[in-house]
Design an enzyme around this catalytic site. Structure first.
Site, PDB file in Angstrom:
ATOM      1  N   LYS A   1       4.186  -7.942  12.104  1.00  0.00           N
ATOM      2  CA  LYS A   1       3.101  -8.913  11.949  1.00  0.00           C
ATOM      3  C   LYS A   1       2.410  -8.668  10.614  1.00  0.00           C
ATOM      4  O   LYS A   1       1.669  -7.707  10.441  1.00  0.00           O
ATOM      5  CB  LYS A   1       2.068  -8.819  13.077  1.00  0.00           C
ATOM      6  CG  LYS A   1       1.159 -10.056  13.069  1.00  0.00           C
ATOM      7  CD  LYS A   1      -0.211  -9.849  13.634  1.00  0.00           C
ATOM      8  CE  LYS A   1      -1.257  -9.473  12.626  1.00  0.00           C
ATOM      9  NZ  LYS A   1      -1.556 -10.482  11.573  1.00  0.00           N
TER      10      LYS A   1
ATOM     11  N   GLY B   1      -3.974  -0.424   7.999  1.00  0.00           N
ATOM     12  CA  GLY B   1      -5.103  -1.338   7.860  1.00  0.00           C
ATOM     13  C   GLY B   1      -6.412  -0.581   7.934  1.00  0.00           C
ATOM     14  O   GLY B   1      -6.478   0.600   7.582  1.00  0.00           O
TER      15      GLY B   1
ATOM     16  N   GLU C   1      -2.309   4.306   9.462  1.00  0.00           N
ATOM     17  CA  GLU C   1      -2.534   4.529   8.028  1.00  0.00           C
ATOM     18  C   GLU C   1      -3.784   3.748   7.672  1.00  0.00           C
ATOM     19  O   GLU C   1      -3.752   2.520   7.596  1.00  0.00           O
ATOM     20  CB  GLU C   1      -1.338   4.010   7.215  1.00  0.00           C
ATOM     21  CG  GLU C   1      -0.058   4.785   7.447  1.00  0.00           C
ATOM     22  CD  GLU C   1      -0.050   6.162   6.813  1.00  0.00           C
ATOM     23  OE1 GLU C   1      -0.986   6.475   6.044  1.00  0.00           O
ATOM     24  OE2 GLU C   1       0.868   6.941   7.103  1.00  0.00           O
TER      25      GLU C   1
ATOM     26  N   CYS D   1      -5.962   1.584  -0.369  1.00  0.00           N
ATOM     27  CA  CYS D   1      -6.441   2.651   0.511  1.00  0.00           C
ATOM     28  C   CYS D   1      -6.578   3.948  -0.269  1.00  0.00           C
ATOM     29  O   CYS D   1      -7.444   4.748  -0.010  1.00  0.00           O
ATOM     30  CB  CYS D   1      -5.455   2.848   1.649  1.00  0.00           C
ATOM     31  SG  CYS D   1      -3.774   3.122   1.084  1.00  0.00           S
TER      32      CYS D   1
ATOM     33  N   GLU E   1     -15.698   2.769   2.067  1.00  0.00           N
ATOM     34  CA  GLU E   1     -14.583   2.240   1.288  1.00  0.00           C
ATOM     35  C   GLU E   1     -14.960   0.842   0.812  1.00  0.00           C
ATOM     36  O   GLU E   1     -15.290  -0.025   1.610  1.00  0.00           O
ATOM     37  CB  GLU E   1     -13.337   2.166   2.184  1.00  0.00           C
ATOM     38  CG  GLU E   1     -12.114   1.714   1.436  1.00  0.00           C
ATOM     39  CD  GLU E   1     -10.881   1.641   2.325  1.00  0.00           C
ATOM     40  OE1 GLU E   1     -10.981   1.115   3.450  1.00  0.00           O
ATOM     41  OE2 GLU E   1      -9.819   2.093   1.879  1.00  0.00           O
TER      42      GLU E   1
HETATM   43  P1  NAP Z   1      -7.236  -4.970   8.751  1.00  0.00           P
HETATM   44  O1  NAP Z   1      -8.268  -5.999   8.772  1.00  0.00           O
HETATM   45  O2  NAP Z   1      -7.376  -3.801   9.638  1.00  0.00           O
HETATM   46  O3  NAP Z   1      -5.859  -5.710   9.043  1.00  0.00           O
HETATM   47  C1  NAP Z   1      -4.613  -5.058   9.028  1.00  0.00           C
HETATM   48  C2  NAP Z   1      -3.662  -5.772   9.956  1.00  0.00           C
HETATM   49  O4  NAP Z   1      -4.118  -5.634  11.298  1.00  0.00           O
HETATM   50  C3  NAP Z   1      -3.564  -7.268   9.705  1.00  0.00           C
HETATM   51  O5  NAP Z   1      -2.234  -7.676   9.934  1.00  0.00           O
HETATM   52  C4  NAP Z   1      -4.504  -7.824  10.756  1.00  0.00           C
HETATM   53  O6  NAP Z   1      -4.236  -9.163  11.087  1.00  0.00           O
HETATM   54  C5  NAP Z   1      -4.217  -6.899  11.915  1.00  0.00           C
HETATM   55  N1  NAP Z   1      -5.264  -6.857  12.940  1.00  0.00           N
HETATM   56  C6  NAP Z   1      -6.585  -7.168  12.807  1.00  0.00           C
HETATM   57  N2  NAP Z   1      -7.211  -6.994  14.005  1.00  0.00           N
HETATM   58  C7  NAP Z   1      -6.274  -6.568  14.885  1.00  0.00           C
HETATM   59  C8  NAP Z   1      -6.306  -6.220  16.277  1.00  0.00           C
HETATM   60  N3  NAP Z   1      -7.427  -6.257  16.989  1.00  0.00           N
HETATM   61  N4  NAP Z   1      -5.151  -5.834  16.869  1.00  0.00           N
HETATM   62  C9  NAP Z   1      -4.009  -5.772  16.173  1.00  0.00           C
HETATM   63  N5  NAP Z   1      -3.912  -6.093  14.864  1.00  0.00           N
HETATM   64  C10 NAP Z   1      -5.035  -6.477  14.220  1.00  0.00           C
HETATM   65  O7  NAP Z   1      -7.026  -4.382   7.291  1.00  0.00           O
HETATM   66  P2  NAP Z   1      -6.909  -5.221   5.945  1.00  0.00           P
HETATM   67  O8  NAP Z   1      -8.261  -5.806   5.698  1.00  0.00           O
HETATM   68  O9  NAP Z   1      -5.736  -6.116   5.995  1.00  0.00           O
HETATM   69  O10 NAP Z   1      -6.548  -4.067   4.911  1.00  0.00           O
HETATM   70  C11 NAP Z   1      -7.501  -3.274   4.317  1.00  0.00           C
HETATM   71  C12 NAP Z   1      -7.573  -1.909   4.983  1.00  0.00           C
HETATM   72  O11 NAP Z   1      -6.286  -1.317   5.081  1.00  0.00           O
HETATM   73  C13 NAP Z   1      -8.388  -0.921   4.198  1.00  0.00           C
HETATM   74  O12 NAP Z   1      -9.230  -0.184   5.030  1.00  0.00           O
HETATM   75  C14 NAP Z   1      -7.330  -0.017   3.582  1.00  0.00           C
HETATM   76  O13 NAP Z   1      -7.775   1.244   3.224  1.00  0.00           O
HETATM   77  C15 NAP Z   1      -6.300   0.025   4.631  1.00  0.00           C
HETATM   78  N6  NAP Z   1      -4.991   0.410   4.065  1.00  0.00           N
HETATM   79  C16 NAP Z   1      -4.474   1.647   4.358  1.00  0.00           C
HETATM   80  C17 NAP Z   1      -3.262   2.041   3.817  1.00  0.00           C
HETATM   81  C18 NAP Z   1      -2.671   3.400   4.109  1.00  0.00           C
HETATM   82  O14 NAP Z   1      -1.478   3.586   3.907  1.00  0.00           O
HETATM   83  N7  NAP Z   1      -3.435   4.373   4.564  1.00  0.00           N
HETATM   84  C19 NAP Z   1      -2.568   1.166   2.998  1.00  0.00           C
HETATM   85  C20 NAP Z   1      -3.130  -0.087   2.719  1.00  0.00           C
HETATM   86  C21 NAP Z   1      -4.335  -0.453   3.277  1.00  0.00           C
HETATM   87  P3  NAP Z   1      -5.109 -10.364  10.406  1.00  0.00           P
HETATM   88  O15 NAP Z   1      -4.696 -10.405   8.993  1.00  0.00           O
HETATM   89  O16 NAP Z   1      -4.694 -11.545  11.171  1.00  0.00           O
HETATM   90  O17 NAP Z   1      -6.555  -9.990  10.583  1.00  0.00           O
END
Ligand code: NAP
Ligand code: MG
Length: 494
Positions: free
Chosen positions: A179, A232, A254, A288, A390
């Protein structure tokens, strides 16, 4: 080659992209202009179920999980090669949808291809062990794929981070449901098509679209799903961790970061300044592992900051598809508003912008996109919101230290612990910092850097488990112990 407009795209199920009519659709926007680029259907719980169904069927019927893994080596190798050859098409599409400069997207696509190549090479080397036990017995372990694995990806490196976990899952013989983030699904869809063209049997890689709260949760709670790989935000990560725990399935998380980039006065300061600038302005800081906290030794602070400021002022902002552009827009208007909120908060809390800051002017022509000027804050104290949370944008927070011990204390004073950078020519300082830093990854005299063959993961709120490296295959397999008694009579147990 991707056109400026992609037209309607569909979900990828059972080896086919399905464009559906009569359904709710989402219009995707070019972050550089906010003009529509494509429409995609909004998936539902039923689509999540259908994707899992498709994967479960393919896992049972395709022969993909065969223990010798030769087919996996061949098919994944072909996908790796095709992706590397077609990098331009994928990079253009990534830039169109996500906004980053084309040369960054090129790097992401080639990284994804290299990841596939690396795991293709391991797909026929997944093996158990024999364990000496008393008497006439043979005891051995088998490593088996899990079955259907779910992968939930973010929008900052849409293709690269999807492939980072999908590649080892497929290499280990699993069937995948991916997804992508709702804002950036295009390269994942094209990748699934490419994989199928390269001979990946239908149903082994399904891409389901739709919101995280509906489709994501439906995937995580489906009883046929054997593992969840999530990249995420920490908030969503915790929720997914709870859901996975309630089903007793393994999960990797992650999550976010607040990376310290620590510069000692003896470092090659020109290289360090370039590294610090790269570490926060790459991908417009939407990383991230962004080096968002600059910790610089007091005696060189002024000189160092003025060089980083110069580099920031020289950055060429613009649409990622334009030649020579060094920093693109943020991914959406909503996300830009969040980052701007932090910039305003920084000033309210007493930090001093050396570059950028609230309402900083942009070059003409960029008003329609989600551009934001790079910002460097001086006079930051560790308790400020901008030093703790962050920001996920091009905002650098500078602080100073006197001794290595002080640098360690400052660096570790964070809920996060993903990547930490150290800049010094002193080996003893470098290794002492590496031992003392509470971070899943430490990089000396380079920032940020990772390779498909090295583990990527965070401590504390930055996550659970890790991706990449040969040992990631352990997550995507389960271990079975087999005991065979071949003694004429019952042999001793001790
Ligand atoms: P996010 O809002 O947590 O979304 C990540 C993914 O999760 C998206 O596909 C999102 O779908 C989905 N999602 C949201 N709510 C969910 C739920 N309740 N159940 C299951 N899936 C759900 O994160 P983001 O805004 O896309 O990315 C930014 C974050 O990712 C930052 O905090 C960043 O640090 C972190 N990140 C971490 C790494 C690492 O390797 N450690 C790498 C990159 C990014 P939707 O798009 O439909 O909301
Ligand atoms: Mg989000």
């Amino acid at each position: 080659m991707a056109s400026a407009k992609e037209g309607p795209r569909g979900m990828f199920l059972d080896g086919q992209e399905l464009t559906v009519t009569g359904r709710e659709h989402r219009t995707l926007l070019d972050p550089a202009t906010n003009r529509p680029i494509a429409t995609v259907p909004t998936g539902t719980k039923e689509d999540a179920r259908a994707a899992v169904e498709s994967a479960a069927k393919a896992f049972g019927a395709s022969g993909w999980a065969a223990p010798d893994g030769q087919k996996r080596v061949q098919v994944l190798g072909r996908i790796a090669q095709a992706l590397a050859e077609r990098w331009e098409e994928f990079a253009r599409l990534e830039t169109l949808n996500q906004g980053k400069p084309l040369r960054e997207s090129k790097g992401d696509v080639l990284y994804a291809a290299r990841t596939l190549e690396y795991y293709a090479g391991l797909a026929d080397k997944i093996q158990g062990e024999t364990i000496p036990v008393p008497g006439d017995r043979l005891d051995y372990t088998l490593r088996e794929p899990l079955g259907v694995t779910v992968h939930i990806a973010p929008w900052n490196y849409p293709l690269q981070l999807a492939v980072r976990s999908v590649a080892p899952a497929l290499a280990a013989g699993n069937a995948v449901v991916l997804k992508p983030a709702s804002w950036t699904p295009l390269t994942a869809l094209s990748f699934a098509r490419l994989a199928t063209e390269c001979g990946l049997p239908p149903g082994l890689l399904n891409v389901v679209l739709g919101s995280g709260s509906e489709v994501g949760e439906a995937l995580v709670t489906d009883r046929r799903v054997a593992s969840v790989s999530f990249t995420g935000s920490p908030g969503v990560g915790r929720r997914i961790g709870e859901l996975a725990a309630s089903r007793v399935v393994p999960v990797t998380l992650e999550l976010g970061g607040k990376g310290p980039n620590i510069v000692f006065s003896d470092a090659d300061l020109e290289r360090a300044a370039r590294g610090v600038s790269f570490g926060i302005f790459l991908n417009a800081g939407q990383m991230c592992w962004a080096g968002s906290r600059l910790l610089v030794q007091e005696e060189v602070k002024e000189r160092f900051l003025s060089r980083v400021k110069e580099l920031a002022l020289k950055l060429k902002l613009g649409p990622g598809l334009e030649p020579g552009v060094e920093m693109g827009p943020l991914v959406t208007r909503e996300h830009r508003a969040v980052v701007e909120g932090y910039v305003t908060r920084g000033v309210e809390e007493g930090a001093v912008p050396l570059v950028g800051g609230p309402g900083a002017a942009l070059s003409p022509g960029l008003e329609a996109g989600n551009f934001l000027a790079p910002t460097i804050f001086d006079a930051v104290t560790p308790g400020m919101t901008i030093a703790r949370e962050e920001i996920f944008g091009p905002v650098l927070c500078a602080m100073s230290f006197r001794t290595p011990e002080e640098a360690l204390a400052l660096a570790n004073d964070s809920d996060y612990g993903l990547l930490a950078g150290v800049w010094t020519r002193d080996l003893s300082v470098a290794h002492r910092m590496a031992r003392g830093l509470e971070a899943g990854m430490v990089s000396v005299n380079e920032y940020p850097v990772t390779f498909p063959q090295t583990p990527f993961g965070g401590f504390k709120q930055s996550g659970l488990g890790f991706e990449q490296g040969s040992r990631a295959l352990e997550f995507y397999t389960r271990q079975k112990n087999v005991n065979v008694n071949f003694a004429p009579a019952r042999p001793p147990r001790t």
